[in-house]
Design a protein around this motif. Sequence first.
Motif, mmCIF file in Angstrom:
data_model
loop_
_atom_site.group_PDB
_atom_site.id
_atom_site.type_symbol
_atom_site.label_atom_id
_atom_site.label_comp_id
_atom_site.label_asym_id
_atom_site.label_seq_id
_atom_site.Cartn_x
_atom_site.Cartn_y
_atom_site.Cartn_z
ATOM 1 N N HIS A 262 40.308 39.897 36.340
ATOM 2 C CA HIS A 262 41.604 40.567 36.233
ATOM 3 C C HIS A 262 41.418 42.067 36.020
ATOM 4 C CE1 HIS A 262 44.142 36.962 36.054
ATOM 5 N NE2 HIS A 262 43.084 36.408 35.502
ATOM 6 N N GLY A 263 42.483 42.783 36.360
ATOM 7 C CA GLY A 263 42.498 44.220 36.102
ATOM 8 C C GLY A 263 41.386 44.943 36.829
ATOM 9 N N GLU B 183 50.473 40.722 38.605
ATOM 10 C CA GLU B 183 49.203 41.231 39.134
ATOM 11 C C GLU B 183 48.912 40.470 40.435
ATOM 12 O OE1 GLU B 183 44.480 41.606 37.827
ATOM 13 O OE2 GLU B 183 45.916 40.567 36.534
ATOM 14 N N ARG C 294 44.351 44.737 45.271
ATOM 15 C CA ARG C 294 45.271 44.281 44.239
ATOM 16 C C ARG C 294 46.319 45.352 43.968
ATOM 17 N NH1 ARG C 294 43.878 46.396 39.033
ATOM 18 N NH2 ARG C 294 42.074 47.771 39.211
ATOM 19 N N CYS D 249 49.939 45.965 41.078
ATOM 20 C CA CYS D 249 50.706 45.443 39.952
ATOM 21 C C CYS D 249 52.153 45.910 40.027
ATOM 22 C CB CYS D 249 50.096 45.913 38.622
ATOM 23 S SG CYS D 249 48.463 45.240 38.302
#
Length: 276
Positions: free
Chosen positions: A69-70, A134, A142, A144
């Motif tokens: 993630h992130g 996300e 990716r 958000c």
Amino acid sequence: MTSPSVLIGHGRVRHVRLRPARHAFDYAAYFLMLPMRHLQSLARQEGGLQNVDLAINRPGLLSFHDVDHGDGRLPSEGGALAWLESLLASENVRDADGEIWLQTFPRVLGYTFKPVSFWYCHRQDQSLAAIVAEVHNTFGERHCYLLPEPKWGLTAHAGKVFHVSPFCNVSGHYQFRFMRTVLNGEERIVARVDHDNDEGPLIQTSQSGVLSQATSSEILRTFWRYPFYTLAVVGRIHWHALLLWLKRVPFFHKPSPPLQLVTSGQDSSIHSSKTR
């Protein structure tokens, strides 16, 4: 609301395309619900995560890894939660001082693909300060969508700026609607994301499930019920792309990703006032 503990949600993933050819699917699905600040607190204690049945940052039948993630921060760097908190700070969300729940797909035998994960960012009084969607596409990119001041059961909006399917142009806007309820002793969560463009509603999607404790027996039962879950998710994406191509749905080449990582949305009342 459930006290902080790792949960598994068992339910459905639904998708309906309305134009130019109708196309729909509905599959049994499951996902994790993770109280990220509670897990961070346990990680700071000697052996604290050993009491969590789900594998956290280690191999397992089902597991969660921060680097998925992130910006891929390691647990030693604060992991995915530190990334999320820095994102909230950069977007001037200062009051998400309660629990932060992450709804996401697990790794299955170490393999994962997460089309969308939802971060539910609470205040101390358990009201929502923000929700972050996300999104990952199959090209390794990716983006958000930040929804400030959301409310359970009400619609929030955000302009679509990120390419997720070659059969959808990057235009229009998303409508987000979330519900987390308890009925007859069962806790249930629903995340609905619809895509509208200039011609009206185009795609309607939802992910829903009944939440239960992620005990070792529940994890084992879930794994054997869906032993190739992640492979099935990726396989179905390509299978339905083939079906859309056979239905002659227009194909759009992938544009460059947006320069900004975060697109901020609006609640329904603001969106309505701007479109009158």
